[in-house]
Design a protein around this motif. Structure first.
Motif, PDB file in Angstrom:
ATOM      1  N   ARG A 203      -4.782  41.310  14.724  1.00 30.22           N
ATOM      2  CA  ARG A 203      -5.377  42.024  13.594  1.00 30.22           C
ATOM      3  C   ARG A 203      -4.398  42.986  12.937  1.00 30.22           C
ATOM      4  N   LEU A 204      -3.273  43.264  13.588  1.00 26.00           N
ATOM      5  CA  LEU A 204      -2.330  44.242  13.063  1.00 26.00           C
ATOM      6  C   LEU A 204      -1.396  43.680  11.993  1.00 26.00           C
ATOM      7  N   LYS A 205      -1.276  42.373  11.922  1.00 29.60           N
ATOM      8  CA  LYS A 205      -0.213  41.777  11.107  1.00 29.60           C
ATOM      9  C   LYS A 205      -0.577  41.517   9.650  1.00 29.60           C
ATOM     10  N   GLY A 206      -1.824  41.765   9.257  1.00 27.30           N
ATOM     11  CA  GLY A 206      -2.175  41.677   7.843  1.00 27.30           C
ATOM     12  C   GLY A 206      -2.582  40.303   7.347  1.00 27.30           C
ATOM     13  N   HIS A 207      -3.135  39.465   8.218  1.00 33.97           N
ATOM     14  CA  HIS A 207      -3.536  38.122   7.791  1.00 33.97           C
ATOM     15  C   HIS A 207      -4.669  38.166   6.757  1.00 33.97           C
ATOM     16  N   GLU A 208      -5.578  39.149   6.886  1.00 28.51           N
ATOM     17  CA  GLU A 208      -6.657  39.268   5.899  1.00 28.51           C
ATOM     18  C   GLU A 208      -6.086  39.579   4.511  1.00 28.51           C
ATOM     19  N   THR A 209      -5.031  40.403   4.482  1.00 31.07           N
ATOM     20  CA  THR A 209      -4.389  40.713   3.193  1.00 31.07           C
ATOM     21  C   THR A 209      -3.762  39.458   2.596  1.00 31.07           C
ATOM     22  N   LEU A 210      -3.169  38.619   3.452  1.00 33.19           N
ATOM     23  CA  LEU A 210      -2.584  37.364   2.966  1.00 33.19           C
ATOM     24  C   LEU A 210      -3.660  36.493   2.316  1.00 33.19           C
ATOM     25  N   ILE A 211      -4.821  36.423   2.938  1.00 31.97           N
ATOM     26  CA  ILE A 211      -5.924  35.625   2.379  1.00 31.97           C
ATOM     27  C   ILE A 211      -6.321  36.172   1.013  1.00 31.97           C
ATOM     28  N   GLU A 212      -6.385  37.492   0.916  1.00 35.00           N
ATOM     29  CA  GLU A 212      -6.729  38.133  -0.351  1.00 35.00           C
ATOM     30  C   GLU A 212      -5.676  37.833  -1.422  1.00 35.00           C
ATOM     31  N   ILE A 213      -4.402  37.875  -1.025  1.00 35.83           N
ATOM     32  CA  ILE A 213      -3.315  37.558  -1.960  1.00 35.83           C
ATOM     33  C   ILE A 213      -3.472  36.133  -2.495  1.00 35.83           C
ATOM     34  N   MET A 214      -3.751  35.197  -1.590  1.00 35.91           N
ATOM     35  CA  MET A 214      -3.838  33.794  -2.001  1.00 35.91           C
ATOM     36  C   MET A 214      -5.051  33.528  -2.881  1.00 35.91           C
ATOM     37  N   GLN A 215      -6.123  34.302  -2.716  1.00 35.42           N
ATOM     38  CA  GLN A 215      -7.273  34.173  -3.609  1.00 35.42           C
ATOM     39  C   GLN A 215      -6.864  34.441  -5.057  1.00 35.42           C
ATOM     40  N   HIS A 216      -6.014  35.454  -5.250  1.00 38.44           N
ATOM     41  CA  HIS A 216      -5.555  35.805  -6.598  1.00 38.44           C
ATOM     42  C   HIS A 216      -4.495  34.822  -7.097  1.00 38.44           C
ATOM     43  N   ILE A 217      -3.534  34.512  -6.227  1.00 34.72           N
ATOM     44  CA  ILE A 217      -2.359  33.731  -6.635  1.00 34.72           C
ATOM     45  C   ILE A 217      -2.721  32.302  -7.012  1.00 34.72           C
ATOM     46  N   LYS A 218      -3.626  31.675  -6.268  1.00 37.27           N
ATOM     47  CA  LYS A 218      -3.903  30.249  -6.493  1.00 37.27           C
ATOM     48  C   LYS A 218      -4.460  29.985  -7.896  1.00 37.27           C
ATOM     49  N   GLN A 219      -5.100  31.006  -8.489  1.00 34.60           N
ATOM     50  CA  GLN A 219      -5.694  30.812  -9.818  1.00 34.60           C
ATOM     51  C   GLN A 219      -4.629  30.569 -10.893  1.00 34.60           C
ATOM     52  N   HIS A 220      -3.484  31.208 -10.741  1.00 33.18           N
ATOM     53  CA  HIS A 220      -2.428  31.118 -11.760  1.00 33.18           C
ATOM     54  C   HIS A 220      -1.232  30.284 -11.309  1.00 33.18           C
ATOM     55  N   TYR A 221      -1.051  30.198  -9.979  1.00 35.43           N
ATOM     56  CA  TYR A 221       0.130  29.502  -9.447  1.00 35.43           C
ATOM     57  C   TYR A 221      -0.308  28.554  -8.320  1.00 35.43           C
ATOM     58  N   PRO A 222      -0.916  27.435  -8.669  1.00 29.94           N
ATOM     59  CA  PRO A 222      -1.430  26.517  -7.634  1.00 29.94           C
ATOM     60  C   PRO A 222      -0.337  25.896  -6.768  1.00 29.94           C
ATOM     61  N   HIS A 223       0.930  26.022  -7.199  1.00 24.86           N
ATOM     62  CA  HIS A 223       2.025  25.451  -6.402  1.00 24.86           C
ATOM     63  C   HIS A 223       2.498  26.407  -5.306  1.00 24.86           C
ATOM     64  N   VAL A 224       1.894  27.590  -5.211  1.00 25.40           N
ATOM     65  CA  VAL A 224       2.276  28.552  -4.164  1.00 25.40           C
ATOM     66  C   VAL A 224       1.487  28.243  -2.899  1.00 25.40           C
ATOM     67  N   HIS A 225       2.195  28.198  -1.779  1.00 25.36           N
ATOM     68  CA  HIS A 225       1.560  27.883  -0.498  1.00 25.36           C
ATOM     69  C   HIS A 225       1.993  28.909   0.546  1.00 25.36           C
TER      70      HIS A 225
END
Length: 368
Positions: A203-225
């Protein structure tokens, strides 16, 4: 010199790696190197490189560990090291009690390394009660000064942990067969802009933040993985399941890949377009961030702890004020649209860490 390092076990982790690196440097410089631990998979490598290993169960946070005080005292008297270097709290306490039974004029010098932001209490205070206290970053120096005012300022010595630039060379690219195997195992990664979050599943490494980032990013940059490089031990399996359910709920399964524990971290860091450092708590150093920058991969991370010190010195454009997600997304967007260059890393070298540590040993041995 004869130096005895003490730590709980020799399996994996930054403390263990640092122990092996200093042991290797001692042997290379013609000194005698001993390590006391409960053993582990790194013992074979340690011994092959010329260090003597003494196996004692000094790893458990239990009152039963006090039964090892006599055996440890016996080992110290038998080996007569010039220096005892404790790297963790249980071994430090056992060493404390072992030395009490040895006449003052026969006791070795005592050095500790504060590797973490330990909980502040009497149990942790033992790490600041040595002749010299090594802090692995400026953040750790501040932690000691703030929380342990009884630790004399002149006993604190800052020695940054370091990496071998030859092991993480600037501009490194994995071999073709590595790419072939990765695309065979994870075909979804081919022709993608790769965001990498390295580190074990906790829980310390920020995986939830990564999920939140990808929610935003995928809308504009679907090629980001996004790729999560790090495994979950048995105790963390439930958390991994929770993360995967969260990813499915947000329809991100095709945008985030977990590759588990890997021994080829250099290759993953070099393969990635951006490495993220999103820990919920300050890290004392941030070795993985340094390794990524060393191979030339940009790092974006929160402005705290050792990671902030590394980014400030090497890649300040990757610094984001803590929990300022909109700013992080803006900076990430710039990296996606325009690849950024990372200068060759000249600081935080393993050679400097080893030289400074051995110099500290030598200076302590001159005093009696």
């Amino acid at each position: 010199m004869k130096v005895m390092q003490l730590l709980p076990e020799l399996n994996s982790g930054g403390v263990e790696r640092g122990t092996l690196e200093i042991a290797r440097a001692l042997v290379a410089a013609g000194h005698q190197s001993l390590v006391v631990s409960n053993g582990g998979r790194l013992v074979a490598e340690l011994e092959a490189e010329g260090t003597q290993h003494i196996q004692l169960p000094i790893h458990k946070k239990s009152l039963l560990s006090l039964l090892q005080v006599g055996a440890l005292r016996k080992a110290i008297l038998a080996e007569q090291p010039d220096i005892l270097h404790v790297r963790s709290r249980v071994p430090a306490w056992l060493t404390h009690f072992a030395l009490k039974g040895i006449p003052a004029h026969l006791r070795p010098h005592l050095i500790s390394t504060v590797h973490g932001f330990y909980s502040v209490n009497r149990y942790s205070a033992i790490m600041t009660q040595a002749e010299k206290v090594i802090a692995v970053s400026s953040s750790v120096v501040e932690y000691i000064e703030k929380n342990y005012p009884n630790c004399p300022l002149d006993s604190i010595v800052k020695i940054y942990r370091g990496i071998d630039p030859q092991a993480f060379p600037h501009g490194y690219q994995p071999p073709a067969q590595w790419f072939n195997q990765v695309f065979l195992d994870y075909p979804e990664l081919e022709n993608k802009f790769i965001l990498c979050l390295p580190g074990r599943i906790t829980r310390l490494k920020g995986h939830e933040t990564l999920i939140e980032i990808m929610q935003h990013i995928k809308q504009h940059y679907p090629h980001v993985h996004a790729v999560v490089v790090g495994g979950a031990d048995a105790k963390k399996q439930a958390y991994l399941d929770e993360l995967e359910q969260h990813i499915q709920q947000h329809q991100l399964s095709e945008y985030i890949t977990f590759v588990g524990h890997r021994s080829d971290i250099r290759e993953w860091l070099a393969f990635s377009d951006v490495v993220l450092s999103l820990s919920n708590q300050a890290e004392t150093f941030g070795r993985t961030a340094l390794e990524a920058l060393s191979v030339g991969t940009p790092v974006i991370g929160w402005n705290r702890g050792g990671v902030a010190e590394i980014l400030t010195a090497l890649y300040p454009q990757g610094l984001i004020e803590v929990d300022q997600l909109p700013h992080l997304l803006d900076v990430l967007q710039r990296h996606i649209e325009q690849p950024q260059q990372v200068a060759e890393v000249k600081e935080f070298s393993l050679d400097d860490m080893c030289k400074n540590t051995l110099a500290l040993y030598a200076s302590v041995c001159k005093t009696r």
